[in-house]
Design a protein around this motif. Structure first.
Motif, short mmCIF file in Angstrom:
data_model
loop_
_atom_site.label_atom_id
_atom_site.label_comp_id
_atom_site.label_asym_id
_atom_site.label_seq_id
_atom_site.Cartn_x
_atom_site.Cartn_y
_atom_site.Cartn_z
N GLN A 15 13.89 9.37 1.32
CA GLN A 15 13.27 8.18 1.89
C GLN A 15 13.25 7.03 0.89
O GLN A 15 13.43 5.86 1.26
N ALA A 16 13.04 7.38 -0.38
CA ALA A 16 13.08 6.34 -1.42
C ALA A 16 14.49 5.75 -1.50
O ALA A 16 14.65 4.52 -1.64
N ALA A 17 15.52 6.60 -1.41
CA ALA A 17 16.90 6.11 -1.47
C ALA A 17 17.20 5.18 -0.30
O ALA A 17 17.89 4.16 -0.46
N ILE A 18 16.68 5.50 0.90
CA ILE A 18 16.86 4.63 2.06
C ILE A 18 16.27 3.25 1.78
O ILE A 18 16.90 2.21 2.05
N ASN A 19 15.07 3.24 1.23
CA ASN A 19 14.43 1.96 0.94
C ASN A 19 15.10 1.23 -0.22
O ASN A 19 15.07 0.00 -0.28
N ALA A 20 15.73 1.98 -1.13
CA ALA A 20 16.48 1.34 -2.20
C ALA A 20 17.70 0.61 -1.64
O ALA A 20 18.05 -0.48 -2.13
N VAL A 21 18.33 1.17 -0.60
CA VAL A 21 19.46 0.50 0.03
C VAL A 21 19.00 -0.82 0.66
O VAL A 21 19.67 -1.86 0.54
N HIS A 22 17.86 -0.79 1.33
CA HIS A 22 17.32 -2.05 1.88
C HIS A 22 17.08 -3.07 0.77
O HIS A 22 17.34 -4.26 0.94
N GLY A 23 16.56 -2.59 -0.37
CA GLY A 23 16.27 -3.50 -1.48
C GLY A 23 17.52 -4.11 -2.09
O GLY A 23 17.45 -5.17 -2.71
N ASP A 24 18.66 -3.44 -1.92
CA ASP A 24 19.92 -3.95 -2.47
C ASP A 24 20.48 -5.12 -1.66
O ASP A 24 21.25 -5.93 -2.19
N LEU A 74 8.38 12.03 -8.41
CA LEU A 74 9.03 10.77 -8.73
C LEU A 74 9.55 10.09 -7.47
O LEU A 74 9.47 8.86 -7.33
N GLY A 75 10.07 10.90 -6.53
CA GLY A 75 10.56 10.34 -5.28
C GLY A 75 9.48 9.64 -4.49
O GLY A 75 9.69 8.56 -3.93
N LEU A 76 8.29 10.27 -4.44
CA LEU A 76 7.19 9.65 -3.72
C LEU A 76 6.77 8.35 -4.38
O LEU A 76 6.53 7.33 -3.70
N LEU A 77 6.68 8.34 -5.70
CA LEU A 77 6.30 7.11 -6.40
C LEU A 77 7.32 6.02 -6.12
O LEU A 77 6.96 4.87 -5.82
N ALA A 78 8.60 6.35 -6.20
CA ALA A 78 9.64 5.35 -5.93
C ALA A 78 9.54 4.83 -4.51
O ALA A 78 9.67 3.62 -4.27
N LEU A 79 9.32 5.73 -3.56
CA LEU A 79 9.19 5.32 -2.16
C LEU A 79 8.06 4.32 -1.98
O LEU A 79 8.23 3.27 -1.34
N MET A 80 6.91 4.61 -2.55
CA MET A 80 5.77 3.71 -2.39
C MET A 80 6.02 2.37 -3.05
O MET A 80 5.68 1.32 -2.50
N LEU A 81 6.62 2.38 -4.23
CA LEU A 81 6.90 1.12 -4.93
C LEU A 81 7.86 0.26 -4.13
O LEU A 81 7.68 -0.97 -4.02
N ASP A 109 8.94 -8.36 -4.06
CA ASP A 109 8.62 -8.21 -5.48
C ASP A 109 9.78 -7.51 -6.18
O ASP A 109 9.95 -6.29 -6.07
N ARG A 110 10.58 -8.29 -6.88
CA ARG A 110 11.79 -7.74 -7.50
C ARG A 110 11.49 -6.78 -8.64
O ARG A 110 12.28 -5.88 -8.94
N GLU A 111 10.36 -6.94 -9.31
CA GLU A 111 10.00 -6.00 -10.37
C GLU A 111 9.72 -4.61 -9.79
O GLU A 111 10.16 -3.60 -10.35
N LEU A 112 8.99 -4.56 -8.67
CA LEU A 112 8.74 -3.27 -8.04
C LEU A 112 10.03 -2.65 -7.52
O LEU A 112 10.23 -1.43 -7.61
N ILE A 113 10.91 -3.48 -6.96
CA ILE A 113 12.20 -2.97 -6.47
C ILE A 113 12.99 -2.37 -7.63
O ILE A 113 13.54 -1.27 -7.52
N GLN A 153 14.02 1.50 -7.82
CA GLN A 153 15.43 1.87 -7.83
C GLN A 153 15.79 2.65 -9.10
O GLN A 153 16.61 3.57 -9.05
N ALA A 154 15.18 2.30 -10.22
CA ALA A 154 15.43 3.05 -11.46
C ALA A 154 14.96 4.49 -11.32
O ALA A 154 15.62 5.43 -11.80
N ILE A 155 13.81 4.67 -10.67
CA ILE A 155 13.30 6.03 -10.46
C ILE A 155 14.23 6.80 -9.52
O ILE A 155 14.51 7.99 -9.74
N VAL A 156 14.74 6.14 -8.48
CA VAL A 156 15.67 6.80 -7.57
C VAL A 156 16.91 7.27 -8.33
O VAL A 156 17.40 8.39 -8.11
N ARG A 157 17.41 6.45 -9.23
CA ARG A 157 18.58 6.86 -10.01
C ARG A 157 18.27 8.08 -10.88
O ARG A 157 19.11 8.98 -11.04
N ARG A 158 17.06 8.12 -11.44
CA ARG A 158 16.65 9.30 -12.22
C ARG A 158 16.65 10.55 -11.33
O ARG A 158 17.10 11.62 -11.74
N CYS A 159 16.16 10.40 -10.12
CA CYS A 159 16.12 11.53 -9.19
C CYS A 159 17.53 12.00 -8.84
O CYS A 159 17.80 13.21 -8.78
#
Length: 407
Positions: free
Chosen positions: A291-300, A230-237, A265-269, A273-279
């Motif tokens: 790494q996904a969490a790092i990119n989620a912070v950028h998306g915020d 799930l982390g890898l999928l979130a990172l790529m998205l 792309d806000r839908e991908l973000i 981010q939803a997947i990161v929260r699940r993780c």
């Protein structure tokens, strides 16, 4: 009607190479013969399609032509005793699909090549070659090793499969977890090669990005209880969400702080981010999740100036514990520069052994430029230019070098 150009046929090659090779390997049990047959099929496509036009099903044409080329090869090379048996095997109707947890041809190819008998590096390198049709030079750059070293590694991996009689079959459900780490590494490297192509004129290979995300989604369906999947999928998205802003309409590279966030792309973000929260709720952190969490912070952050660099630095500290290595340390230094200043970051960067990595020199150049040390920055840009394989990155480095002048 004018047929497709060579460039258009090459696009088909990039999209269909992995599938065609997967089908042929499954049928032939011979990596080299499968690759050679597929290459021959594309050579034939380059010769014929501009005249006849593309067939209704380019992928089917490629597989059928490659199969026929393999038959011709076996007829030439086989002894009289087994020639007819081999040809009959290839001409037989396609066998029923194997039962098993992995149904997608290309995902199955990754799992079958990621056999425990091979080293992790060999598994990843071989499947990158077979899945994405990446050149030896491109794979070598991904591993930060010389091209001859990677060529030898690929040959040894193929020989090991042949000599050990490793079967081309779907792994059982019980075998999947043992192969997961290498499988995730393959998918991630396919994505990173698509995100920033190691060579060529274009920065982004959309076909590889799309394929990696597709495989990531399949993995998440196959192994939904694995947090790193799930982390890898979130990172790529989350990284893919910024693709439209990474280059100007003219194709010039745009760094993250300068990107138009309205193009993200806000839908991908939101999905990432939803997947990161699940993780996070699972409490089993791993490198891809961090790494996904790092990119989620950028998306915020609504603007670059609003980025929570302290939180990003804390996450890099965790990542360095989970996956220590010089490239992670280099990326962490970028965050240090934002929190503690370029001087503190440069001291960290200068302690890294990454002289053969173009981004090491590019980061050094930027830090030196920010410190007002223009002559040193110019030399660092020159070192980065000497190593960068992508034309878009080289153009960016040249522009930065040109604006870095001594006071």
């Amino acid at each position: 009607m004018t047929g497709p150009s060579r460039a258009q046929i090459e696009d088909v090659f990039r999209r269909e190479y992995g599938r065609a090779v997967a089908v042929l390997i499954r049928r032939l049990g011979d990596i080299d013969l499968a690759e050679e047959a597929v290459q021959d099929a594309f050579t034939e496509a380059v010769r014929r399609w501009p005249v006849t036009g593309p067939p209704p099903s380019p992928a089917g044409w490629i597989i059928t032509t490659a199969r026929n080329r393999a038959i011709d090869h076996l007829r030439r090379e086989a002894t009289r005793e087994d020639r007819h048996a081999q040809a009959a095997l290839l001409r037989a109707p396609a066998e029923p699909a194997e039962e098993g947890p992995v149904r997608d041809d290309r995902l199955r190819l990754i799992f079958t090549c990621c056999h425990p008998a091979l080293s992790t590096a060999a598994r990843v390198a071989l499947t990158l070659r077979l899945l994405g049709g990446l050149t030896t030079a491109e794979i070598a750059r991904a591993f930060l090793v010389p091209e001859p070293t990677m060529a030898q590694r690929l040959v040894r991996a193929k020989n090991k499969i042949r000599d050990a009689g490793i079967p081309y079959r779907i792994p059982t459900e019980a075998e999947l977890p043992d192969r997961l780490r290498a499988v995730l590494a393959v998918v991630y490297l396919v994505f990173t090669e698509g995100h920033t192509a190691g060579s060529g004129e274009r920065l982004i290979r959309e076909d590889l990005c799309a394929e990696a995300v597709r495989l990531g989604r399949l993995l998440a369906e196959l192994m939904p209880d694995e947090p790193e999947v799930l982390g890898l999928l979130a990172l790529m998205l989350l990284v893919e969400s910024r693709r439209a802003a990474r280059v100007t309409p003219g194709g010039a590279l745009v760094l993250l702080p300068d990107q138009d966030r309205g193009l993200w792309d806000r839908e991908l973000i939101a999905e990432g981010q939803a997947i990161v929260r699940r993780c996070l709720r699972r409490g089993r952190p791993g490198p891809y999740q961090v790494q996904a969490a790092i990119n989620a912070v950028h998306g915020d952050a609504p603007a670059a100036s609003a980025t929570d660099w302290r939180q990003i630095l804390d996450l890099y500290d965790l990542l360095l514990e989970l996956a220590p290595g010089p490239v992670v340390a280099l990326n962490r230094a970028v965050a240090v520069a934002e929190v503690e200043g370029p001087g503190a970051a440069l001291a960290l960067v200068d302690g890294l052994d990454l002289d053969g990595y173009h981004l090491f020199h590019a980061v050094r150049a930027d830090l030196l430029r920010r410190l007002g040390r223009a002559p040193e920055a110019v030399r660092a840009y020159d070192a980065a230019l000497a190593l960068a394989g992508n034309a878009t990155e080289r153009d960016f480095l040249r522009r930065m070098r040109a604006t870095t002048v001594a006071p």
